[in-house]
Design a protein around this motif. Structure first.
Motif, PDB file in Angstrom:
ATOM      1  N   GLU A 154       0.834  -1.209   0.000  1.00 14.03           N
ATOM      2  CA  GLU A 154       0.000   0.000   0.000  1.00 14.03           C
ATOM      3  C   GLU A 154       0.868   1.258   0.000  1.00 14.03           C
ATOM      4  OE1 GLU A 154      -2.782   0.067   3.169  1.00 14.03           O
ATOM      5  OE2 GLU A 154      -3.819  -1.773   2.547  1.00 14.03           O
ATOM      6  N   ASP A 155       0.451   2.257  -0.745  1.00 18.24           N
ATOM      7  CA  ASP A 155       1.159   3.530  -0.783  1.00 18.24           C
ATOM      8  C   ASP A 155       0.812   4.373   0.439  1.00 18.24           C
ATOM      9  OD1 ASP A 155       2.409   3.031  -3.188  1.00 18.24           O
ATOM     10  OD2 ASP A 155       0.787   3.881  -4.379  1.00 18.24           O
ATOM     11  N   GLY A 156       1.766   5.176   0.863  1.00 17.71           N
ATOM     12  CA  GLY A 156       1.501   6.161   1.902  1.00 17.71           C
ATOM     13  C   GLY A 156       1.545   5.656   3.311  1.00 17.71           C
ATOM     14  N   ALA A 157       1.749   4.365   3.522  1.00 21.98           N
ATOM     15  CA  ALA A 157       1.784   3.824   4.883  1.00 21.98           C
ATOM     16  C   ALA A 157       3.201   3.936   5.445  1.00 21.98           C
ATOM     17  CB  ALA A 157       1.344   2.367   4.888  1.00 21.98           C
ATOM     18  N   PRO A 160       4.997  -0.623   6.171  1.00 26.08           N
ATOM     19  CA  PRO A 160       4.504  -1.292   4.961  1.00 26.08           C
ATOM     20  C   PRO A 160       3.392  -2.300   5.231  1.00 26.08           C
ATOM     21  CG  PRO A 160       6.894  -1.230   4.987  1.00 26.08           C
ATOM     22  CD  PRO A 160       6.443  -0.766   6.339  1.00 26.08           C
ATOM     23  N   ILE A 161       2.312  -2.178   4.475  1.00 26.20           N
ATOM     24  CA  ILE A 161       1.174  -3.089   4.569  1.00 26.20           C
ATOM     25  C   ILE A 161       0.889  -3.665   3.192  1.00 26.20           C
ATOM     26  CG2 ILE A 161      -1.272  -3.310   5.138  1.00 26.20           C
ATOM     27  CD1 ILE A 161      -0.926  -0.945   7.045  1.00 26.20           C
ATOM     28  N   VAL A 162       0.738  -4.965   3.119  1.00 21.59           N
ATOM     29  CA  VAL A 162       0.518  -5.643   1.842  1.00 21.59           C
ATOM     30  C   VAL A 162      -0.983  -5.814   1.596  1.00 21.59           C
ATOM     31  CG1 VAL A 162       0.817  -7.830   0.618  1.00 21.59           C
ATOM     32  CG2 VAL A 162       2.728  -6.834   1.874  1.00 21.59           C
ATOM     33  N   GLU A 163      -1.401  -5.587   0.347  1.00 22.23           N
ATOM     34  CA  GLU A 163      -2.798  -5.748  -0.056  1.00 22.23           C
ATOM     35  C   GLU A 163      -3.024  -7.203  -0.458  1.00 22.23           C
ATOM     36  OE1 GLU A 163      -3.077  -2.864  -3.165  1.00 22.23           O
ATOM     37  OE2 GLU A 163      -3.157  -1.169  -1.785  1.00 22.23           O
ATOM     38  N   VAL A 190       6.349  -4.614  -4.243  1.00 21.17           N
ATOM     39  CA  VAL A 190       6.310  -3.555  -5.251  1.00 21.17           C
ATOM     40  C   VAL A 190       5.235  -2.541  -4.877  1.00 21.17           C
ATOM     41  CG1 VAL A 190       4.637  -4.777  -6.731  1.00 21.17           C
ATOM     42  CG2 VAL A 190       6.230  -3.124  -7.746  1.00 21.17           C
ATOM     43  N   SER A 191       5.505  -1.267  -5.162  1.00 21.14           N
ATOM     44  CA  SER A 191       4.536  -0.206  -4.920  1.00 21.14           C
ATOM     45  C   SER A 191       3.592  -0.078  -6.105  1.00 21.14           C
ATOM     46  CB  SER A 191       5.256   1.123  -4.691  1.00 21.14           C
ATOM     47  OG  SER A 191       5.837   1.578  -5.915  1.00 21.14           O
ATOM     48  N   ALA A 192       2.569   0.750  -5.962  1.00 19.37           N
ATOM     49  CA  ALA A 192       1.627   0.985  -7.060  1.00 19.37           C
ATOM     50  C   ALA A 192       2.319   1.610  -8.258  1.00 19.37           C
ATOM     51  CB  ALA A 192       0.484   1.879  -6.578  1.00 19.37           C
ATOM     52  N   GLN A 193       3.421   2.320  -8.011  1.00 23.62           N
ATOM     53  CA  GLN A 193       4.183   2.942  -9.097  1.00 23.62           C
ATOM     54  C   GLN A 193       5.171   1.980  -9.755  1.00 23.62           C
ATOM     55  OE1 GLN A 193       3.802   4.538  -5.998  1.00 23.62           O
ATOM     56  NE2 GLN A 193       2.050   5.603  -6.908  1.00 23.62           N
ATOM     57  N   GLY A 194       5.251   0.750  -9.239  1.00 25.65           N
ATOM     58  CA  GLY A 194       6.147  -0.243  -9.815  1.00 25.65           C
ATOM     59  C   GLY A 194       7.542  -0.239  -9.228  1.00 25.65           C
ATOM     60  N   ASP A 195       7.760   0.506  -8.140  1.00 21.25           N
ATOM     61  CA  ASP A 195       9.073   0.560  -7.500  1.00 21.25           C
ATOM     62  C   ASP A 195       9.218  -0.553  -6.471  1.00 21.25           C
ATOM     63  OD1 ASP A 195       9.813   2.969  -8.832  1.00 21.25           O
ATOM     64  OD2 ASP A 195       8.586   4.098  -7.403  1.00 21.25           O
ATOM     65  N   LEU A 196      10.407  -1.116  -6.372  1.00 21.57           N
ATOM     66  CA  LEU A 196      10.694  -2.091  -5.338  1.00 21.57           C
ATOM     67  C   LEU A 196      10.640  -1.401  -3.982  1.00 21.57           C
ATOM     68  CD1 LEU A 196      13.457  -4.797  -5.372  1.00 21.57           C
ATOM     69  CD2 LEU A 196      13.200  -3.321  -3.381  1.00 21.57           C
ATOM     70  N   VAL A 197       9.928  -2.008  -3.028  1.00 22.59           N
ATOM     71  CA  VAL A 197       9.845  -1.464  -1.671  1.00 22.59           C
ATOM     72  C   VAL A 197      10.069  -2.602  -0.676  1.00 22.59           C
ATOM     73  CG1 VAL A 197       8.355   0.504  -2.161  1.00 22.59           C
ATOM     74  CG2 VAL A 197       7.330  -1.718  -1.739  1.00 22.59           C
ATOM     75  N   THR A 198      10.700  -2.280   0.434  1.00 22.72           N
ATOM     76  CA  THR A 198      10.967  -3.302   1.445  1.00 22.72           C
ATOM     77  C   THR A 198       9.810  -3.382   2.439  1.00 22.72           C
ATOM     78  OG1 THR A 198      12.149  -1.760   2.894  1.00 22.72           O
ATOM     79  CG2 THR A 198      13.447  -2.922   1.218  1.00 22.72           C
ATOM     80  N   LEU A 199       9.739  -4.499   3.147  1.00 25.75           N
ATOM     81  CA  LEU A 199       8.668  -4.758   4.098  1.00 25.75           C
ATOM     82  C   LEU A 199       9.097  -4.523   5.537  1.00 25.75           C
ATOM     83  CD1 LEU A 199       7.221  -8.029   2.531  1.00 25.75           C
ATOM     84  CD2 LEU A 199       6.467  -5.675   2.172  1.00 25.75           C
ATOM     85  N   GLY A 200      10.256  -3.938   5.744  1.00 28.93           N
ATOM     86  CA  GLY A 200      10.745  -3.700   7.095  1.00 28.93           C
ATOM     87  C   GLY A 200      11.626  -4.841   7.563  1.00 28.93           C
ATOM     88  N   ARG A 201      12.367  -4.593   8.647  1.00 29.07           N
ATOM     89  CA  ARG A 201      13.266  -5.611   9.173  1.00 29.07           C
ATOM     90  C   ARG A 201      12.483  -6.865   9.544  1.00 29.07           C
ATOM     91  NH1 ARG A 201      18.511  -3.870  10.055  1.00 29.07           N
ATOM     92  NH2 ARG A 201      18.882  -6.106  10.090  1.00 29.07           N
ATOM     93  N   ASN A 202      13.078  -8.015   9.249  1.00 28.30           N
ATOM     94  CA  ASN A 202      12.430  -9.326   9.436  1.00 28.30           C
ATOM     95  C   ASN A 202      11.202  -9.488   8.536  1.00 28.30           C
ATOM     96  OD1 ASN A 202      14.277 -10.073  11.531  1.00 28.30           O
ATOM     97  ND2 ASN A 202      13.086  -8.820  12.955  1.00 28.30           N
ATOM     98  N   GLY A 203      11.131  -8.705   7.485  1.00 29.65           N
ATOM     99  CA  GLY A 203       9.974  -8.753   6.600  1.00 29.65           C
ATOM    100  C   GLY A 203       9.847 -10.018   5.787  1.00 29.65           C
TER     101      GLY A 203
END
Length: 284
Positions: A154-157, A160-163, A190-203
């Motif tokens: 999800e964007d803006g969180a 990180p929260i996965v849909e 991946v974000s809505a814009q197609g960018d790689l994003v991490t899920l946080g430590r231990n993600g």
């Protein structure tokens, strides 16, 4: 279908990689394996980003990371005679070239943008998955799953929260059928814009839970350096007692209050799958 997630302590050396290979190959069910970065690599990459932002010398830290990854890769060749060492070394070299290019670009502008930091931080998981795929292919065909194709964040969180529903739909559209063994890097999506994003430590725990939902797994196993959830941290208290059984709610509360055995968000998708899928008998 079973999902198995292996943390950094399970991937610290070539010997431990080989042990994980044996565990995966011994499974009777179809299996999807999710991998963290080798032990300490993510911390090393965090330090590298800090050095970029502080505009300090980067060569020593880059060399440290490169040496660790190349050593694991080359040592695997000494352990397994049928291992394609040259391919693995080339894959590792390509990853390290990408890392150096990102770092050099950041050094020129004097800081590390968020998008580039995510690429840098995910190097360890990519390395683990490529190496495991090469090791496992010595006996069986392997499907390499790309989390950027279906783990939507999800964007803006701030956290990180996965849909989950979107993940399920995207997974089905990209992966109609899997081989008996599949592998996937954890920790990013991946974000809505197609960018790689991490899920946080231990993600990577979170990644494994999402994958378990997508494949409607019967089990999701989190492999680490302790036997399970204890009454207290067994590394600090000798009298710690292993807890034989725990509800999803209890495990969720423990993780949110600081227990490091599970990523705080891991439980929710697994609990949802338990109540929505007839195939889910024993998810944790």
């Amino acid at each position: 279908m079973k999902v198995m997630k292996f943390g950094g302590s399970s991937l610290a050396t070539a010997e431990k990689f080989n042990h994980v290979v044996a565990l995966v190959e011994s499974q009777q069910d179809q299996v999807c394996a999710v991998f963290s970065a080798p032990q300490s690599i993510t911390n090393d990459l965090v330090v590298l980003i800090e050095l970029i932002d502080q505009q300090q010398e980067l060569t020593k830290q880059l060399d440290l990371i490169s040496q660790k990854l190349l050593t694991i890769s080359s040592d695997c060749g000494a352990i397994r005679a049928d291992f394609d060492a040259s391919k693995s070394q080339q894959q590792t070299a390509n990853l390290l070239d990408q890392l150096r290019n990102w770092v050099q670009g950041c050094a020129l502008i004097g800081y590390c943008p968020t998008k580039v930091a995510a690429q840098i931080l995910s190097i360890g998981e990519k390395f683990s998955t490529l190496l495991m795929a090469t090791l496992l292919r010595t006996k069986n065909p392997i499907t390499v799953l790309d989390p950027r194709l279906f783990i939507h964040v999800e964007d803006g969180a701030d956290d990180p929260i996965v849909e989950t529903e979107q993940c399920q739909q995207s997974f089905k559209s990209h992966y109609n059928a899997l081989t008996d063994t599949s592998v996937m890097p954890g920790f990013y999506g991946v974000s809505a814009q197609g960018d790689l994003v991490t899920l946080g430590r231990n993600g990577s725990d979170y990644s494994a839970a999402i994958l378990a939902v997508c494949v409607e797994a019967r089990e999701c196993e989190i492999w680490t350096d302790v036997d399970g959830i204890y009454s207290v941290d067994p590394r600090l208290v000798d009298e710690a007692q292993l807890i034989d059984q725990m509800s999803y709610q209890e495990a969720m509360e423990l993780s949110y209050f600081g227990a490091k055995i599970l990523h705080p968000k891991t439980i929710t998708p697994l609990a949802c799958l338990l109540y929505t899928s007839d195939a889910a008998d024993d998810l944790l």
